[in-house]
Design a protein around this motif. Structure first.
Motif, short mmCIF file in Angstrom:
data_model
loop_
_atom_site.label_atom_id
_atom_site.label_comp_id
_atom_site.label_asym_id
_atom_site.label_seq_id
_atom_site.Cartn_x
_atom_site.Cartn_y
_atom_site.Cartn_z
N MET A 14 1.03 -1.19 -0.04
CA MET A 14 0.11 0.17 -0.13
C MET A 14 0.96 1.20 0.02
SD MET A 14 -1.02 2.68 2.26
CE MET A 14 -1.23 1.96 3.94
N LEU A 15 1.97 1.14 0.86
CA LEU A 15 2.66 2.59 0.81
C LEU A 15 3.44 2.74 -0.29
CD1 LEU A 15 4.51 1.98 4.51
CD2 LEU A 15 2.72 3.92 3.58
N LYS A 16 3.96 1.59 -1.24
CA LYS A 16 4.60 1.83 -2.36
C LYS A 16 3.41 2.37 -3.55
CE LYS A 16 8.06 -2.13 -2.57
NZ LYS A 16 8.55 -2.65 -3.58
N ARG A 17 2.35 1.88 -3.33
CA ARG A 17 1.31 2.56 -4.37
C ARG A 17 1.21 3.89 -4.07
NH1 ARG A 17 -0.88 -2.92 -3.44
NH2 ARG A 17 -2.56 -1.89 -1.92
N GLN A 18 0.98 4.33 -2.92
CA GLN A 18 1.02 5.67 -2.32
C GLN A 18 1.94 6.52 -2.92
OE1 GLN A 18 -0.68 6.77 1.25
NE2 GLN A 18 -2.34 5.78 1.17
N SER A 19 3.04 5.94 -2.73
CA SER A 19 4.37 6.73 -2.88
C SER A 19 4.28 7.15 -4.37
CB SER A 19 5.74 5.71 -2.57
OG SER A 19 5.90 5.61 -1.43
N ILE A 20 4.03 6.24 -5.47
CA ILE A 20 3.94 6.48 -6.93
C ILE A 20 2.90 7.64 -7.22
CG2 ILE A 20 3.39 5.68 -8.95
CD1 ILE A 20 4.79 2.68 -7.91
N GLU A 21 1.71 7.37 -6.36
CA GLU A 21 0.49 8.46 -6.73
C GLU A 21 0.88 9.82 -6.25
OE1 GLU A 21 -2.46 10.04 -7.87
OE2 GLU A 21 -1.91 7.88 -8.62
N TYR A 22 1.87 9.80 -5.21
CA TYR A 22 1.98 10.98 -4.64
C TYR A 22 3.25 11.99 -5.27
CZ TYR A 22 4.49 13.93 -1.17
OH TYR A 22 5.10 15.18 -0.40
N VAL A 23 3.97 11.28 -5.99
CA VAL A 23 5.08 11.67 -6.95
C VAL A 23 4.23 12.23 -8.04
CG1 VAL A 23 7.06 11.57 -8.20
CG2 VAL A 23 6.78 10.50 -5.85
N LYS A 24 3.34 11.39 -8.59
CA LYS A 24 2.73 11.59 -9.86
C LYS A 24 1.89 12.96 -9.81
CE LYS A 24 1.30 7.77 -12.07
NZ LYS A 24 0.66 6.95 -12.48
N ARG A 25 1.11 12.91 -8.61
CA ARG A 25 0.18 13.95 -8.29
C ARG A 25 0.84 15.57 -8.06
NH1 ARG A 25 -4.38 13.07 -3.60
NH2 ARG A 25 -4.66 11.31 -4.97
N HIS A 26 1.90 15.39 -7.60
CA HIS A 26 2.57 16.76 -7.05
C HIS A 26 3.84 16.94 -7.78
CE1 HIS A 26 -0.37 17.17 -3.81
NE2 HIS A 26 -0.03 15.81 -3.65
N HIS A 27 4.62 16.12 -8.19
CA HIS A 27 5.98 16.16 -8.76
C HIS A 27 6.51 15.96 -10.19
CE1 HIS A 27 7.56 17.10 -4.80
NE2 HIS A 27 6.72 16.30 -4.07
N ASP A 28 5.38 15.60 -10.86
CA ASP A 28 5.55 14.99 -12.56
C ASP A 28 5.95 16.48 -12.98
OD1 ASP A 28 4.96 13.55 -14.83
OD2 ASP A 28 4.14 15.48 -15.32
N TYR A 29 7.18 16.17 -13.65
CA TYR A 29 8.13 17.07 -14.49
C TYR A 29 7.35 17.98 -15.24
CZ TYR A 29 8.70 15.02 -18.93
OH TYR A 29 8.62 14.35 -20.10
N LEU A 30 6.22 17.54 -15.96
CA LEU A 30 5.34 18.49 -16.90
C LEU A 30 4.69 19.37 -15.96
CD1 LEU A 30 4.62 16.23 -19.82
CD2 LEU A 30 6.08 18.02 -19.89
N LYS A 31 3.98 18.75 -15.06
CA LYS A 31 3.07 19.59 -14.11
C LYS A 31 3.94 20.88 -13.48
CE LYS A 31 -0.33 16.34 -12.68
NZ LYS A 31 -0.97 15.46 -11.55
N VAL A 32 5.20 20.22 -13.04
CA VAL A 32 5.95 21.36 -12.30
C VAL A 32 6.73 22.57 -13.20
CG1 VAL A 32 8.29 21.39 -11.31
CG2 VAL A 32 6.78 19.78 -10.50
N ALA A 33 7.01 22.05 -14.60
CA ALA A 33 7.46 22.78 -15.79
C ALA A 33 6.34 23.96 -16.16
CB ALA A 33 7.67 22.01 -16.90
N LYS A 34 4.94 23.77 -15.80
CA LYS A 34 4.03 24.57 -16.41
C LYS A 34 3.90 25.52 -15.11
CE LYS A 34 1.43 21.24 -19.02
NZ LYS A 34 -0.09 20.30 -19.03
N GLN A 35 4.16 25.10 -13.73
CA GLN A 35 4.27 26.11 -12.63
C GLN A 35 5.41 27.10 -12.71
OE1 GLN A 35 3.35 24.22 -8.66
NE2 GLN A 35 3.26 22.27 -9.80
N TYR A 36 6.48 26.54 -13.28
CA TYR A 36 7.41 27.45 -13.38
C TYR A 36 7.30 28.44 -14.54
CZ TYR A 36 11.21 25.72 -10.53
OH TYR A 36 11.88 25.26 -9.41
N GLU A 37 6.57 27.86 -15.68
CA GLU A 37 6.37 28.73 -16.67
C GLU A 37 5.38 29.73 -16.22
OE1 GLU A 37 4.97 27.21 -21.11
OE2 GLU A 37 3.42 26.80 -19.59
N GLN A 38 4.53 29.73 -15.39
CA GLN A 38 3.65 30.83 -15.11
C GLN A 38 4.56 31.90 -14.29
OE1 GLN A 38 0.80 28.93 -12.37
NE2 GLN A 38 -0.82 28.46 -13.78
N ILE A 39 5.37 31.51 -13.53
CA ILE A 39 6.52 32.51 -13.02
C ILE A 39 7.12 33.14 -14.11
CG2 ILE A 39 8.40 32.51 -11.36
CD1 ILE A 39 6.11 31.78 -9.76
#
Length: 364
Positions: free
Chosen positions: A335-360
């Motif tokens: 369960m902790l393994k599955r949550q770990s993957i989902e956590y990174v996908k939800r908050h740290h995915d490099y494209l999502k993060v790049a879009k936040q930098y783009e806004q700045i």
């Protein structure tokens, strides 16, 4: 946009560059690869040893400066964004400021505000510089204080922070140290991680819990790896049939990644509130992080469901107890393994993060 990313910290700029390029921007990364870790870059700014190495690097940078003009954004990973003395960096920064549109400073890694706040105002219950109200007195702590307080590095950090257009923090720990001074131009953006290609996660309960620990050259006491390693080694002697321990010491990033594959958990960042790049990379592969996962970490990203990090306090006893509980209760692991993957996908995915930098970058 034309974007120049100067310096490197644990693969942040190299990963961000991939995301920004995917969004259609023209990105150049110039760095030393973060020393032995040897992260990818377009322009190599690694310094050779000795005084001649410094002169050669300075000559190379001055030759490159005319090409570092007319960028829409120049982003510095740290005030010490090249491997030169702070005194030598002042004119380089002023040149970049004069000849480019927007300057962005990252609040990541060691700098004046992190050292000063953690030493004197102590906004966190513990950090690399304090445990509660007590300032830590280990030699590496004193060295970092001497390095950043009352020095040219302090002056450089203050100049860039006050002069730049935006400051971006990547960890709660850095954010809270810059906030009292620069709340008007400070933005928290999660660290960028490129998710592994979707291979199915094996979610069986392991017969032996495989623990991974990365040991940085000369930084073991600073990161708390010495304490974590001792706890793990003591547990290995106690439960040789229930756990395995894998160690990576001072290896390049590509080898480090390969060595962590197949582990169940990673021990990292004892004194941090937040997982940094290496534990996040591990979590993206379904490896559980035992380290920094304080409530503040989840609050700053507004995460109320997924709490996959096994948070530890900065003591041998707490690390020992938390790790022992995981070894004795391996049914928690899938369960902790599955949550770990989902956590990174939800908050740290490099494209999502790049879009936040783009806004700045697009802010006027």
């Amino acid at each position: 946009m034309r974007i120049l990313l100067l310096g490197e910290y644990s693969n942040v700029h190299a990963t961000l560059a991939e995301g920004l390029r995917t969004l259609g921007h023209q990105v150049t990364v110039a760095s030393n690869g973060d020393f032995w870790k040897n992260y990818p870059r377009d322009i190599d700014l690694a310094r050779k040893e000795g005084k001649l190495g410094g002169l050669a690097l300075m000559a190379k940078i001055y030759a490159l400066l005319p090409t570092w003009r007319n960028y829409d954004v120049v982003q510095l990973i740290n005030p010490m964004f090249v491997e030169l003395k702070a005194e030598r960096i002042f004119p380089i920064y002023r040149y970049l400021r004069r000849h480019n549109k927007k300057m962005v400073l990252c609040a990541m890694g060691m700098d004046y505000y992190w050292v000063h706040e953690s030493t004197y105002n102590k906004p966190m219950r513990y950090s690399d510089f304090n445990i509660g109200d007590q300032v830590r007195t280990e030699p590496h702590v004193i060295k970092d204080q001497q390095d950043w307080l009352g020095t040219a590095k302090e002056q450089l950090n203050k100049l860039i922070a006050e002069d730049c257009d935006n400051i971006v923090s990547g960890l709660y720990d850095d954010h809270i140290c810059y906030q009292p001074y620069f709340s008007h131009k400070l933005t928290y953006i999660p660290l960028p991680i490129k998710m592994p290609s979707d291979k199915e996660l094996v979610s069986e309960t392991p017969t032996k819990t495989k623990i991974f620990i990365g040991i940085s050259k000369g930084r073991s006491a600073y990161k708390g790896t010495d304490i974590m390693l001792k706890a793990a080694e003591d547990l290995l002697r106690k439960y040789p049939d229930k756990m395995e321990l894998r160690k990576a010491e001072g290896v390049p990033f590509a080898e480090y990644q390969h060595m962590m594959d197949g582990s169940d958990a990673i021990l990292d960042q004892l004194y941090s509130y937040t997982p940094s790049m290496n534990p996040l990379l591990a979590m993206s592969k379904g490896i559980i992080c035992i380290g920094g996962g304080e409530p503040e970490n989840y609050e700053i990203i507004n995460e109320h469901e997924l709490h996959p990090i096994i948070n530890v306090q900065p003591t041998y006893e707490n690390v020992y107890n938390e790790l022992e509980q995981l070894i004795l209760n391996p049914s928690r692991i899938p369960m902790l393994k599955r949550q770990s993957i989902e956590y990174v996908k939800r908050h740290h995915d490099y494209l999502k993060v790049a879009k936040q930098y783009e806004q700045i970058y697009r802010q006027q």
